[in-house]
Design a protein around this motif. Sequence first.
Motif, mmCIF file in Angstrom:
data_model
loop_
_atom_site.group_PDB
_atom_site.id
_atom_site.type_symbol
_atom_site.label_atom_id
_atom_site.label_comp_id
_atom_site.label_asym_id
_atom_site.label_seq_id
_atom_site.Cartn_x
_atom_site.Cartn_y
_atom_site.Cartn_z
ATOM 1 N N GLU A 179 0.943 -1.221 0.111
ATOM 2 C CA GLU A 179 -0.148 0.131 -0.033
ATOM 3 C C GLU A 179 0.752 1.208 0.009
ATOM 4 O O GLU A 179 1.956 1.282 0.812
ATOM 5 N N THR A 180 0.450 2.366 -0.832
ATOM 6 C CA THR A 180 1.439 3.468 -0.836
ATOM 7 C C THR A 180 0.738 4.568 -0.341
ATOM 8 O O THR A 180 1.257 5.745 -0.411
ATOM 9 N N ALA A 181 -0.423 4.636 0.064
ATOM 10 C CA ALA A 181 -1.139 6.058 0.481
ATOM 11 C C ALA A 181 -0.648 6.327 1.626
ATOM 12 O O ALA A 181 -0.254 5.523 2.637
ATOM 13 N N PRO A 182 -0.681 7.587 1.924
ATOM 14 C CA PRO A 182 -0.018 8.030 3.221
ATOM 15 C C PRO A 182 -0.618 7.741 4.285
ATOM 16 O O PRO A 182 -2.047 7.481 4.255
ATOM 17 N N ARG A 183 -0.181 7.662 5.553
ATOM 18 C CA ARG A 183 -0.932 7.109 6.867
ATOM 19 C C ARG A 183 -0.138 7.465 8.059
ATOM 20 O O ARG A 183 1.084 7.679 7.979
ATOM 21 N N MET A 184 -0.736 7.855 9.034
ATOM 22 C CA MET A 184 -0.275 8.037 10.373
ATOM 23 C C MET A 184 -1.004 7.628 11.514
ATOM 24 O O MET A 184 -2.246 7.584 11.429
ATOM 25 N N TYR A 245 6.534 17.077 19.488
ATOM 26 C CA TYR A 245 6.843 16.055 18.441
ATOM 27 C C TYR A 245 5.671 15.936 17.581
ATOM 28 O O TYR A 245 5.774 15.756 16.282
ATOM 29 N N HIS A 246 4.517 15.496 18.125
ATOM 30 C CA HIS A 246 3.190 15.033 17.511
ATOM 31 C C HIS A 246 3.072 16.153 16.648
ATOM 32 O O HIS A 246 2.599 15.827 15.381
ATOM 33 N N SER A 247 2.813 17.340 17.057
ATOM 34 C CA SER A 247 2.330 18.380 15.996
ATOM 35 C C SER A 247 3.277 18.549 14.948
ATOM 36 O O SER A 247 2.642 18.972 13.776
ATOM 37 N N MET A 248 4.398 18.807 15.078
ATOM 38 C CA MET A 248 5.404 18.783 13.842
ATOM 39 C C MET A 248 5.369 17.877 12.830
ATOM 40 O O MET A 248 5.312 18.084 11.577
ATOM 41 N N LEU A 249 5.249 16.341 13.376
ATOM 42 C CA LEU A 249 4.901 15.406 12.261
ATOM 43 C C LEU A 249 3.600 15.581 11.840
ATOM 44 O O LEU A 249 3.371 15.278 10.359
ATOM 45 N N LEU A 250 2.583 15.992 12.408
ATOM 46 C CA LEU A 250 1.079 16.408 11.818
ATOM 47 C C LEU A 250 1.325 17.305 10.919
ATOM 48 O O LEU A 250 0.790 17.138 9.751
ATOM 49 N N ALA A 251 2.285 18.431 11.249
ATOM 50 C CA ALA A 251 2.127 19.615 10.200
ATOM 51 C C ALA A 251 3.076 18.941 9.054
ATOM 52 O O ALA A 251 3.028 19.366 7.791
ATOM 53 N N GLY A 252 3.903 17.859 9.070
ATOM 54 C CA GLY A 252 4.728 17.451 8.067
ATOM 55 C C GLY A 252 3.759 16.836 7.000
ATOM 56 O O GLY A 252 3.945 16.800 5.785
ATOM 57 N N MET A 253 2.987 15.947 7.725
ATOM 58 C CA MET A 253 1.963 15.235 6.991
ATOM 59 C C MET A 253 1.055 16.247 5.981
ATOM 60 O O MET A 253 0.665 15.917 4.994
ATOM 61 N N ARG A 254 0.608 17.270 6.913
ATOM 62 C CA ARG A 254 -0.078 18.394 6.066
ATOM 63 C C ARG A 254 0.637 18.931 4.792
ATOM 64 O O ARG A 254 0.105 19.022 3.836
ATOM 65 N N ARG A 255 1.782 19.232 4.960
ATOM 66 C CA ARG A 255 2.626 19.808 3.803
ATOM 67 C C ARG A 255 2.755 18.777 2.742
ATOM 68 O O ARG A 255 2.382 19.124 1.887
ATOM 69 N N HIS A 256 3.047 17.451 3.026
ATOM 70 C CA HIS A 256 3.231 16.385 2.210
ATOM 71 C C HIS A 256 1.951 16.328 1.394
ATOM 72 O O HIS A 256 1.742 16.027 0.195
#
Length: 313
Positions: A179-184, A245-256
Amino acid sequence: MHPPARPSAAPAILLGAVAVKLLCDCLEAPELLANARHVRRRIVAWGGAKPTVLPHDAVVLSGGDLHAAMEQARTSRTGGSALPRAFGVYTEAPFPLERTRHFGARPASAKAVTLLNAEDEEACWVEAVAQGWLFMIPSGPRAAWLLGVGGQIPELLALSRHIAPRIESGERAPSVRFETAPRMLMRLSGADWLACGTGALAFDPLCGDGTAQAAREASLAAATLHAIAGTDGSEEAVRPYLDHYHSMLLAGMRRHLRQCGQFYATGADSPWWHAQLDATREGFDWCSAQLAAFPEPRYRLDGLTLTPLGNRQ
């Protein structure tokens, strides 16, 4: 501390120059991947347009090769601050909280193919077709890995105008499905744990930023743990670092997801592409709503250290 993540199961990984430099800096290993196979050109056929040839600086290797190179580069450093209490770092399932947010569904397959033109041994190809997209990565003399996202590879090759004529696919060659869809994970940290690795957060390979993101994520995790080690271990003291930590990775996912949206908006005019764009936009909105519950960033990442921002105490 849980065991480190297993080597990637991906048949081939393409790392751009920025990702390679980031890994070299993180591991303090300037010669890391120096002998890997290089890709010098990136050829993109998107949205029905003629192929565009772009200069590229990347290396290609298998997930196992990357893992082996990183293991060899690791040093046996000792010392440093100890965490004030038991703390878990989870790099693979099971995680303390297993709920995962999937941003669409994009099943993919990969198989080994034979290159018909020697000139393609230093070029990667990306082609959008009505039912998905194809990505061809050279892996050796007259050899390559072909990734197909959306439909099955034979179906996608039947629609291909550019990649199909350049390869011999070998109908009986086995393919790898994933599977290639983004996920977190819905939550990447807790009072006494944090999660990292592709089991916790994964990017769409279309943007080619997955490995660089993994290195940035590891740097942020290390800095977060270092900051926690400097506290008294109370939940009040630890929580700001874990939320950061959580919010920065969440922001990274949003940019992605924003970046993905630009590609899925222009790949082709078909139901498959429209569905991917809808899923990407929905995911972007979800990330935005989640981020609204967190305070503004309080720290910046300086190497492997979290430094309070100038306007914060």
